[in-house]
Structure formats: structure tokens, C-alpha cells
Design a protein around this motif. Structure first.
Motif, PDB file in Angstrom:
ATOM      1  N   TYR A 162      -8.588   5.754 -13.269  1.00  7.93           N
ATOM      2  CA  TYR A 162      -9.698   6.568 -12.750  1.00  7.93           C
ATOM      3  C   TYR A 162      -9.676   6.563 -11.225  1.00  7.93           C
ATOM      4  CZ  TYR A 162     -14.597   8.216 -12.442  1.00  7.93           C
ATOM      5  OH  TYR A 162     -15.763   8.910 -12.176  1.00  7.93           O
ATOM      6  N   ALA A 163      -9.447   5.406 -10.623  1.00 12.53           N
ATOM      7  CA  ALA A 163      -9.389   5.304  -9.168  1.00 12.53           C
ATOM      8  C   ALA A 163      -8.119   5.946  -8.621  1.00 12.53           C
ATOM      9  CB  ALA A 163      -9.472   3.840  -8.748  1.00 12.53           C
ATOM     10  N   ALA A 164      -6.973   5.712  -9.279  1.00 12.35           N
ATOM     11  CA  ALA A 164      -5.711   6.285  -8.817  1.00 12.35           C
ATOM     12  C   ALA A 164      -5.779   7.812  -8.809  1.00 12.35           C
ATOM     13  CB  ALA A 164      -4.563   5.820  -9.707  1.00 12.35           C
ATOM     14  N   ARG A 165      -6.490   8.371  -9.772  1.00 18.35           N
ATOM     15  CA  ARG A 165      -6.637   9.824  -9.865  1.00 18.35           C
ATOM     16  C   ARG A 165      -7.885  10.312  -9.134  1.00 18.35           C
ATOM     17  NH1 ARG A 165      -6.245  10.852 -16.143  1.00 18.35           N
ATOM     18  NH2 ARG A 165      -6.992  12.899 -15.456  1.00 18.35           N
ATOM     19  N   SER A 166      -8.408   9.487  -8.218  1.00 16.72           N
ATOM     20  CA  SER A 166      -9.585   9.874  -7.402  1.00 16.72           C
ATOM     21  C   SER A 166     -10.717  10.411  -8.276  1.00 16.72           C
ATOM     22  CB  SER A 166      -9.177  10.908  -6.347  1.00 16.72           C
ATOM     23  OG  SER A 166      -8.253  10.361  -5.444  1.00 16.72           O
ATOM     24  N   ARG A 167     -11.156   9.527  -9.176  1.00 15.22           N
ATOM     25  CA  ARG A 167     -12.221   9.817 -10.138  1.00 15.22           C
ATOM     26  C   ARG A 167     -11.785  10.863 -11.164  1.00 15.22           C
ATOM     27  NH1 ARG A 167     -16.941  11.811  -8.639  1.00 15.22           N
ATOM     28  NH2 ARG A 167     -18.009  10.732 -10.341  1.00 15.22           N
ATOM     29  N   GLY A 168     -10.575  10.697 -11.658  1.00 18.19           N
ATOM     30  CA  GLY A 168     -10.139  11.458 -12.810  1.00 18.19           C
ATOM     31  C   GLY A 168      -9.595  12.837 -12.539  1.00 18.19           C
ATOM     32  N   ARG A 169      -9.175  13.117 -11.300  1.00 20.25           N
ATOM     33  CA  ARG A 169      -8.571  14.421 -11.027  1.00 20.25           C
ATOM     34  C   ARG A 169      -7.291  14.603 -11.836  1.00 20.25           C
ATOM     35  NH1 ARG A 169      -8.965  15.473  -4.455  1.00 20.25           N
ATOM     36  NH2 ARG A 169     -11.215  15.155  -4.250  1.00 20.25           N
ATOM     37  N   GLU A 170      -6.953  15.844 -12.116  1.00 14.27           N
ATOM     38  CA  GLU A 170      -5.765  16.128 -12.917  1.00 14.27           C
ATOM     39  C   GLU A 170      -4.538  16.202 -12.013  1.00 14.27           C
ATOM     40  OE1 GLU A 170      -6.346  19.465 -15.471  1.00 14.27           O
ATOM     41  OE2 GLU A 170      -8.037  18.541 -16.522  1.00 14.27           O
ATOM     42  N   VAL A 171      -4.146  15.039 -11.503  1.00 18.48           N
ATOM     43  CA  VAL A 171      -2.987  14.937 -10.620  1.00 18.48           C
ATOM     44  C   VAL A 171      -2.036  13.883 -11.172  1.00 18.48           C
ATOM     45  CG1 VAL A 171      -4.183  15.717  -8.541  1.00 18.48           C
ATOM     46  CG2 VAL A 171      -4.218  13.281  -9.149  1.00 18.48           C
ATOM     47  N   PRO A 172      -0.730  14.068 -10.972  1.00 17.51           N
ATOM     48  CA  PRO A 172       0.231  13.106 -11.514  1.00 17.51           C
ATOM     49  C   PRO A 172       0.525  11.923 -10.600  1.00 17.51           C
ATOM     50  CG  PRO A 172       1.394  15.021 -10.694  1.00 17.51           C
ATOM     51  CD  PRO A 172      -0.062  15.311 -10.526  1.00 17.51           C
ATOM     52  N   TYR A 173       0.144  12.011  -9.314  1.00 15.75           N
ATOM     53  CA  TYR A 173       0.446  10.931  -8.377  1.00 15.75           C
ATOM     54  C   TYR A 173      -0.783  10.585  -7.551  1.00 15.75           C
ATOM     55  CZ  TYR A 173       5.220  12.203  -9.565  1.00 15.75           C
ATOM     56  OH  TYR A 173       6.376  12.478 -10.259  1.00 15.75           O
ATOM     57  N   ALA A 174      -0.922   9.304  -7.215  1.00 12.68           N
ATOM     58  CA  ALA A 174      -2.068   8.826  -6.444  1.00 12.68           C
ATOM     59  C   ALA A 174      -1.776   8.900  -4.951  1.00 12.68           C
ATOM     60  CB  ALA A 174      -2.415   7.394  -6.850  1.00 12.68           C
ATOM     61  N   THR A 175      -1.357  10.067  -4.513  1.00 14.51           N
ATOM     62  CA  THR A 175      -0.999  10.285  -3.111  1.00 14.51           C
ATOM     63  C   THR A 175      -2.026  11.189  -2.448  1.00 14.51           C
ATOM     64  OG1 THR A 175       0.359  12.193  -3.685  1.00 14.51           O
ATOM     65  CG2 THR A 175       1.455  10.043  -3.635  1.00 14.51           C
ATOM     66  N   ASP A 176      -1.812  11.460  -1.177  1.00 18.81           N
ATOM     67  CA  ASP A 176      -2.735  12.317  -0.452  1.00 18.81           C
ATOM     68  C   ASP A 176      -2.739  13.742  -0.996  1.00 18.81           C
ATOM     69  OD1 ASP A 176      -0.085  12.450   0.461  1.00 18.81           O
ATOM     70  OD2 ASP A 176      -0.672  13.130   2.464  1.00 18.81           O
ATOM     71  N   THR A 177      -1.619  14.199  -1.538  1.00 18.57           N
ATOM     72  CA  THR A 177      -1.499  15.573  -2.011  1.00 18.57           C
ATOM     73  C   THR A 177      -1.536  15.710  -3.528  1.00 18.57           C
ATOM     74  OG1 THR A 177       0.921  15.459  -2.092  1.00 18.57           O
ATOM     75  CG2 THR A 177      -0.088  16.136   0.010  1.00 18.57           C
ATOM     76  N   GLY A 178      -1.380  14.617  -4.248  1.00 18.29           N
ATOM     77  CA  GLY A 178      -1.241  14.677  -5.701  1.00 18.29           C
ATOM     78  C   GLY A 178       0.186  14.872  -6.144  1.00 18.29           C
ATOM     79  N   ASP A 179       1.066  15.183  -5.201  1.00 15.34           N
ATOM     80  CA  ASP A 179       2.509  15.251  -5.440  1.00 15.34           C
ATOM     81  C   ASP A 179       3.166  14.072  -4.719  1.00 15.34           C
ATOM     82  OD1 ASP A 179       2.491  17.664  -6.949  1.00 15.34           O
ATOM     83  OD2 ASP A 179       2.234  18.787  -5.083  1.00 15.34           O
ATOM     84  N   VAL A 180       4.481  13.929  -4.872  1.00 15.96           N
ATOM     85  CA  VAL A 180       5.150  12.786  -4.256  1.00 15.96           C
ATOM     86  C   VAL A 180       6.319  13.239  -3.396  1.00 15.96           C
ATOM     87  CG1 VAL A 180       6.739  12.323  -6.184  1.00 15.96           C
ATOM     88  CG2 VAL A 180       6.039  10.454  -4.690  1.00 15.96           C
ATOM     89  N   GLU A 181       6.424  12.624  -2.228  1.00 15.46           N
ATOM     90  CA  GLU A 181       7.571  12.767  -1.345  1.00 15.46           C
ATOM     91  C   GLU A 181       8.111  11.360  -1.109  1.00 15.46           C
ATOM     92  OE1 GLU A 181       6.675  15.032   2.230  1.00 15.46           O
ATOM     93  OE2 GLU A 181       4.939  15.881   1.190  1.00 15.46           O
ATOM     94  N   ARG A 182       9.150  10.985  -1.828  1.00 16.83           N
ATOM     95  CA  ARG A 182       9.626   9.607  -1.828  1.00 16.83           C
ATOM     96  C   ARG A 182      10.264   9.232  -0.484  1.00 16.83           C
ATOM     97  NH1 ARG A 182      11.247  11.431  -6.786  1.00 16.83           N
ATOM     98  NH2 ARG A 182      13.415  11.598  -6.149  1.00 16.83           N
ATOM     99  N   ASP A 183       9.832   8.108   0.046  1.00 15.56           N
ATOM    100  CA  ASP A 183      10.458   7.527   1.232  1.00 15.56           C
ATOM    101  C   ASP A 183      11.852   7.045   0.823  1.00 15.56           C
ATOM    102  OD1 ASP A 183      11.249   5.994   3.421  1.00 15.56           O
ATOM    103  OD2 ASP A 183       9.293   5.043   3.683  1.00 15.56           O
ATOM    104  N   PRO A 184      12.905   7.460   1.529  1.00 21.02           N
ATOM    105  CA  PRO A 184      14.265   7.043   1.152  1.00 21.02           C
ATOM    106  C   PRO A 184      14.619   5.628   1.579  1.00 21.02           C
ATOM    107  CG  PRO A 184      14.354   8.411   3.108  1.00 21.02           C
ATOM    108  CD  PRO A 184      12.910   8.409   2.663  1.00 21.02           C
ATOM    109  N   TYR A 185      13.649   4.883   2.076  1.00 12.76           N
ATOM    110  CA  TYR A 185      13.850   3.562   2.677  1.00 12.76           C
ATOM    111  C   TYR A 185      14.770   2.634   1.873  1.00 12.76           C
ATOM    112  CZ  TYR A 185      12.293  -1.071   4.344  1.00 12.76           C
ATOM    113  OH  TYR A 185      12.224  -2.340   4.820  1.00 12.76           O
ATOM    114  N   LEU A 186      14.562   2.486   0.582  1.00 14.14           N
ATOM    115  CA  LEU A 186      15.315   1.520  -0.220  1.00 14.14           C
ATOM    116  C   LEU A 186      16.477   2.146  -0.992  1.00 14.14           C
ATOM    117  CD1 LEU A 186      12.444  -0.737  -1.640  1.00 14.14           C
ATOM    118  CD2 LEU A 186      13.896  -1.111   0.368  1.00 14.14           C
TER     119      LEU A 186
END
Length: 312
Positions: A162-186
Motif C-alpha cells: 500500500y505504501a510502495a504504491r502510494s496508497r494503492g495507486r495502479e503503478v508497477p514500481y515505487a518510483t517517482d514516475t511509477g516506471d523504472v529507469e535502472r541505474d547501471p551502477y552494478l
């Protein structure tokens, strides 16, 4: 970093001895105050727990069906830490309870007990702690509860999602946009991983084989103001794991099965598998869930306060 008092953080850095001028009481007081200040209030409500599916109707998580069927539930208001628990915070806990000696002879676990003020170290005090077992995560939240008088605990997996989805929003990622841009760091070979490289993208979701992680809060938070609920480290919840639990989850405040199921060591539910590098087949989404035995090492966690009103 937003919300961090440098003076408090200075008192959370523990190496082999206490920092001059802080003292044991100052370290503990600062840790308790910081843990409380970092809580973000989450107003309760009704939402659909589980893999709600993509707009075309296909599931996000394809490698297992543990996140289905999605089920409508309601949870009470609570607060949750904006950050994953750090090495610095765990070091204060271990010092307070004199627990370092429990692992001194376990060479393979020493990496879970060291803490450093070097930003290039994998045990830098602002990086997320990866505890040696479930009991250390549960114990830390219980210690906060005992010392503050507030109902700290590990989150249920329903609270976590519930918290990861900002109170249950229909998003697949708990990011600022709801989408993911993976850091290539590792992504690079281990010998070329350089902690001085600034973060990029909005989540760290690579390589369960590398111990290195980013300091908490390195990426933008989700709309609720919570950091690293997609990526960095996978997180323990308090629920016993059951593959088909969603088929039987109650409507009000589900808390997992009453007892562990299956053979072997009892398992607890782990969320944010992107933090383990498992992002294939929807494994990095907020819907992915799985179980790990209570003695499994390397997971992170954050605590909640089960109180219906804001603490801060």
C-alpha cells in the motif's frame, strides 16, 4: 539528504568505538529520535492488493502466481519509515544490546556487523543494512518500540505494498514516475564497481551477487515520499509466507497466515525483489512476493508505527 540532520547522523556513526563527544546515551537518543522523525504517515483505506495486471489484462509477474488473484482489502492508517534501516542505525542497536559478540566467531557474517564512515565502503553508515537473519530485523523494530513507547513493528506485506504504491495507486514500481529507469551502477564486473560514480536513473535493480548498494535516499522518492521501495535491498515483512495466501486474505488488515506453512524452516514474506536483482518476469515490480527462511541473510527492512494518527 532531505530530512536528515547532519548532527544527528554524526552521532549515528559507530566504528570500533563511539565518536568523541556523543557517548552511548547520545547515540541511542539520536537513533531513537531519527527513527521517529523519519516516519511518514500513510492514511488508510481500501485498495486492490496484488498483481492488478497491465492495461492489456496480462499480469506483471509471470514467473510465479503468488501475487494472484488480486484481492480488495482495507487497512488502517499507520506510519512507515521513509528510508530503509541503515548500517549506522543497526550499529547503535548492536552496541546498546551488546550483541556484537554473538557473531564475532562467524567470519562469513562479519560483513553484516561492520560500519564505516567511508562513503566508498559497502558498509557506509548511510547504506541500507543487510541483516544476517529475520530475527535481527524484527528485533530492531521491537527495540524501537520498547525504547520509544511507540508501536514500532515490521510492516505487514499489505502495509508494505500500500505504501510502495502510494496508497494503492495502479503503478508497477515505487518510483517517482511509477516506471523504472535502472541505474547501471552494478552491471559492470565486480572489480570495476566504483562507489564514487553518482547515481543515475531512479532505482538500483541490478545484481544479487554484489554486496555493494547505494546510500538510502539516493534516488527520487515515490509520490508518498518513500525511498527505495523499488530496488537497493529486498525487505522483510512480518507475514508468514504462503504461496496462495491472497485466495484467503481477509478484507480487514490482512496479516498473513497465523503460522508457517510447508516443510523445512519457516519462511517470512519478502518484498521488493528488485533489491535482490530479480527484475525479470515482473520480479522487480511492487507486486512480486516470495518467501525466505527466517535464517536467510542479506535482506534489508524498514519499520512502521501502528498508530492511526500521524506521529510527527
Amino acid at each position: 539528504m532531505s530530512g536528515i540532520d547532519p548532527l544527528k547522523i554524526a552521532c549515528l556513526v559507530v566504528a570500533q568505538a563511539f565518536i568523541s563527544g556523543c557517548g552511548e546515551d547520545g547515540l541511542v537518543s539520536s537513533a531513537l529520535e531519527q527513527a521517529t522523525d523519519n516516519q511518514v504517515f500513510v492514511k488508510g483505506g481500501e485498495f486492490v492488493l496484488g498483481d492488478i495486471g497491465k492495461p492489456d489484462g496480462s499480469p506483471y509477474v509471470t514467473l510465479t502466481d503468488y501475487s494472484r488473484p488480486a484481492v480488495k482489502i482495507r487497512i488502517d492508517s499507520y506510519s512507515i519509515s521513509r528510508y530503509e534501516t541503515t548500517w549506522g542505525e543497526m550499529a547503535v542497536y548492536y552496541e546498546e544490546l551488546n550483541r556484537h559478540h554473538l557473531y564475532e566467531e562467524e567470519f562469513t557474517l562479519k560483513k553484516y556487523l561492520l560500519v564505516s564512515d567511508d562513503p566508498l565502503s559497502p558498509n557506509y553508515y548511510r547504506k541500507p543494512a543487510r541483516v544476517p537473519n529475520y530475527g535481527e530485523a524484527e528485533g530492531y523494530c521491537a527495540w524501537l518500540a520498547e525504547r520509544t513507547g511507540l508501536p514500532f513493528a515490521l510492516p505487514t506485506e499489505a502495509q508494505w505494498e500500500y505504501a510502495a504504491r502510494s496508497r494503492g495507486r495502479e503503478v508497477p514500481y515505487a518510483t517517482d514516475t511509477g516506471d523504472v529507469e535502472r541505474d547501471p551502477y552494478l552491471r559492470r564486473p565486480k572489480e570495476y564497481v566504483d562507489p564514487s560514480i553518482p547515481p543515475s536513473g531512479n532505482a538500483l535493480m541490478h545484481s544479487s551477487l554484489k554486496f555493494e548498494r547505494r546510500p538510502v535516499g539516493s534516488y527520487p522518492p515515490n509520490p508518498l515520499g518513500l525511498y527505495d521501495m523499488t530496488g537497493n535491498v529486498a525487505e522483510w515483512t512480518q507475514d508468514w509466507f504462503q504461496e496462495d495466501y491472497y485466495r484467503y486474505a481477509p478484507y480487514d488488515n490482512p496479516r498473513g497466515p497465523d503460522s508457517p506453512s510447508g516443510e523445512g524452516l519457516p519462511s517470512k514474506t519478502v518484498r521488493d525483489w528488485g533489491g535482490r536483482g530479480d527484475w525479470f518476469g515482473g520480479g522487480g515490480t511492487v507486486f512480486a512476493r516470495g518467501g525466505r527462511s527466517v535464517d536467510f541473510a542479506g535482506m534489508g527492512f524498514r519499520c512502521v508505527i501502528n498508530h492511526p494518527e500521524p506521529i510527527n
